[in-house]
Scaffold this motif. Structure first.
Motif, mmCIF file in Angstrom:
data_model
loop_
_atom_site.group_PDB
_atom_site.id
_atom_site.type_symbol
_atom_site.label_atom_id
_atom_site.label_comp_id
_atom_site.label_asym_id
_atom_site.label_seq_id
_atom_site.Cartn_x
_atom_site.Cartn_y
_atom_site.Cartn_z
ATOM 1 N N MET A 1 8.197 -22.152 24.120
ATOM 2 C CA MET A 1 9.024 -20.949 24.160
ATOM 3 C C MET A 1 8.617 -19.950 23.075
ATOM 4 O O MET A 1 8.513 -18.747 23.332
ATOM 5 C CB MET A 1 10.500 -21.315 24.000
ATOM 6 C CG MET A 1 11.443 -20.153 24.226
ATOM 7 S SD MET A 1 13.164 -20.629 24.091
ATOM 8 C CE MET A 1 13.284 -21.824 25.377
ATOM 9 N N SER A 2 8.367 -20.439 21.884
ATOM 10 C CA SER A 2 8.004 -19.528 20.797
ATOM 11 C C SER A 2 6.611 -18.940 20.997
ATOM 12 O O SER A 2 6.362 -17.802 20.612
ATOM 13 C CB SER A 2 8.114 -20.219 19.450
ATOM 14 O OG SER A 2 7.218 -21.295 19.358
ATOM 15 N N GLN A 3 5.699 -19.681 21.620
ATOM 16 C CA GLN A 3 4.371 -19.137 21.905
ATOM 17 C C GLN A 3 4.432 -18.016 22.929
ATOM 18 O O GLN A 3 3.604 -17.112 22.921
ATOM 19 C CB GLN A 3 3.429 -20.229 22.399
ATOM 20 C CG GLN A 3 2.948 -21.141 21.299
ATOM 21 C CD GLN A 3 2.118 -22.288 21.814
ATOM 22 O OE1 GLN A 3 2.221 -22.695 22.974
ATOM 23 N NE2 GLN A 3 1.293 -22.843 20.944
ATOM 24 N N LEU A 4 5.406 -18.047 23.800
ATOM 25 C CA LEU A 4 5.579 -16.966 24.771
ATOM 26 C C LEU A 4 6.366 -15.789 24.195
ATOM 27 O O LEU A 4 6.031 -14.628 24.430
ATOM 28 C CB LEU A 4 6.296 -17.474 26.027
ATOM 29 C CG LEU A 4 5.485 -18.349 26.954
ATOM 30 C CD1 LEU A 4 6.367 -18.837 28.095
ATOM 31 C CD2 LEU A 4 4.293 -17.599 27.498
ATOM 32 N N LEU A 5 7.413 -16.086 23.454
ATOM 33 C CA LEU A 5 8.310 -15.024 23.014
ATOM 34 C C LEU A 5 7.840 -14.262 21.776
ATOM 35 O O LEU A 5 8.094 -13.063 21.672
ATOM 36 C CB LEU A 5 9.701 -15.600 22.755
ATOM 37 C CG LEU A 5 10.468 -16.045 23.990
ATOM 38 C CD1 LEU A 5 11.804 -16.641 23.595
ATOM 39 C CD2 LEU A 5 10.663 -14.892 24.948
ATOM 40 N N ALA B 1 -0.868 -12.283 13.802
ATOM 41 C CA ALA B 1 0.034 -13.212 13.106
ATOM 42 C C ALA B 1 1.110 -13.738 14.045
ATOM 43 O O ALA B 1 1.456 -14.916 14.004
ATOM 44 C CB ALA B 1 0.668 -12.526 11.904
ATOM 45 N N SER B 2 1.624 -12.866 14.907
ATOM 46 C CA SER B 2 2.682 -13.311 15.816
ATOM 47 C C SER B 2 2.152 -14.221 16.914
ATOM 48 O O SER B 2 2.902 -14.987 17.502
ATOM 49 C CB SER B 2 3.375 -12.116 16.455
ATOM 50 O OG SER B 2 2.551 -11.530 17.447
ATOM 51 N N SER B 3 0.865 -14.151 17.181
ATOM 52 C CA SER B 3 0.294 -14.999 18.221
ATOM 53 C C SER B 3 -0.142 -16.359 17.696
ATOM 54 O O SER B 3 -0.086 -17.348 18.426
ATOM 55 C CB SER B 3 -0.917 -14.303 18.849
ATOM 56 O OG SER B 3 -0.532 -13.105 19.462
ATOM 57 N N PHE B 4 -0.583 -16.422 16.433
ATOM 58 C CA PHE B 4 -1.162 -17.658 15.922
ATOM 59 C C PHE B 4 -0.340 -18.329 14.823
ATOM 60 O O PHE B 4 -0.349 -19.546 14.711
ATOM 61 C CB PHE B 4 -2.581 -17.399 15.401
ATOM 62 C CG PHE B 4 -3.523 -16.979 16.491
ATOM 63 C CD1 PHE B 4 -3.959 -17.875 17.444
ATOM 64 C CD2 PHE B 4 -3.949 -15.664 16.563
ATOM 65 C CE1 PHE B 4 -4.819 -17.479 18.446
ATOM 66 C CE2 PHE B 4 -4.815 -15.258 17.573
ATOM 67 C CZ PHE B 4 -5.252 -16.170 18.511
ATOM 68 N N PRO C 1 4.796 -13.149 20.650
ATOM 69 C CA PRO C 1 3.970 -11.957 20.890
ATOM 70 C C PRO C 1 4.715 -10.854 21.649
ATOM 71 O O PRO C 1 4.505 -9.673 21.392
ATOM 72 C CB PRO C 1 2.796 -12.489 21.711
ATOM 73 C CG PRO C 1 2.732 -13.929 21.403
ATOM 74 C CD PRO C 1 4.152 -14.359 21.168
ATOM 75 N N VAL C 2 5.580 -11.250 22.557
ATOM 76 C CA VAL C 2 6.331 -10.245 23.326
ATOM 77 C C VAL C 2 7.292 -9.492 22.413
ATOM 78 O O VAL C 2 7.359 -8.256 22.441
ATOM 79 C CB VAL C 2 7.092 -10.921 24.487
ATOM 80 C CG1 VAL C 2 8.021 -9.945 25.158
ATOM 81 C CG2 VAL C 2 6.110 -11.504 25.489
ATOM 82 N N LEU C 3 8.024 -10.221 21.586
ATOM 83 C CA LEU C 3 8.984 -9.574 20.692
ATOM 84 C C LEU C 3 8.301 -8.746 19.609
ATOM 85 O O LEU C 3 8.867 -7.763 19.126
ATOM 86 C CB LEU C 3 9.893 -10.631 20.068
ATOM 87 C CG LEU C 3 10.817 -11.355 21.047
ATOM 88 C CD1 LEU C 3 11.582 -12.459 20.348
ATOM 89 C CD2 LEU C 3 11.769 -10.379 21.708
ATOM 90 N N THR C 4 7.091 -9.111 19.251
ATOM 91 C CA THR C 4 6.353 -8.360 18.246
ATOM 92 C C THR C 4 6.005 -6.961 18.727
ATOM 93 O O THR C 4 5.828 -6.042 17.929
ATOM 94 C CB THR C 4 5.071 -9.122 17.869
ATOM 95 O OG1 THR C 4 5.458 -10.391 17.369
ATOM 96 C CG2 THR C 4 4.264 -8.396 16.828
#
Length: 94
Positions: A49-53, A22-25, A55-58
């Motif tokens: 920015m949101s596509q990078l951040l 969910a966080s990636s797509f 998944p990392v923050l998840t």
């Protein structure tokens, strides 16, 4: 011989996978719109920015779920009163 995985391990790992997918797509589109409204940046930059951040923050949530699932697999006889599980449940699992 291999040990059977406890059902709680499967449940924790499915929750982790669902959150990461969910966080990636899904989440980057929502986060991009919000970031665009708040910051005034253009859509391309906020989406990038949101596509990078996202998944990392998840991983703040996903990694403790992974570790808790591994703990239930490797130490099936230890109850939930164990200090390691209490630590993870108290700090990371909502």
């Amino acid at each position: 011989t291999s040990k059977r995985l406890p059902l709680v391990t499967y449940a924790l790992w499915m929750a982790r996978d669902g959150i990461v997918i969910a966080s990636s797509f899904l989440l980057p589109d929502f986060a991009s719109r919000s970031l665009e409204d708040v910051s005034g940046w253009d859509k391309k930059d906020t989406l990038w920015m949101s596509q990078l951040l996202c998944p990392v923050l998840t991983n703040v949530v996903a990694v403790p779920l992974q570790l808790l699932g591994l703990d239930y697999h490797n130490r099936p006889c230890v109850g939930s009163s164990d200090s390691g599980r209490r630590f993870v449940m108290k700090r990371f699992v909502f």
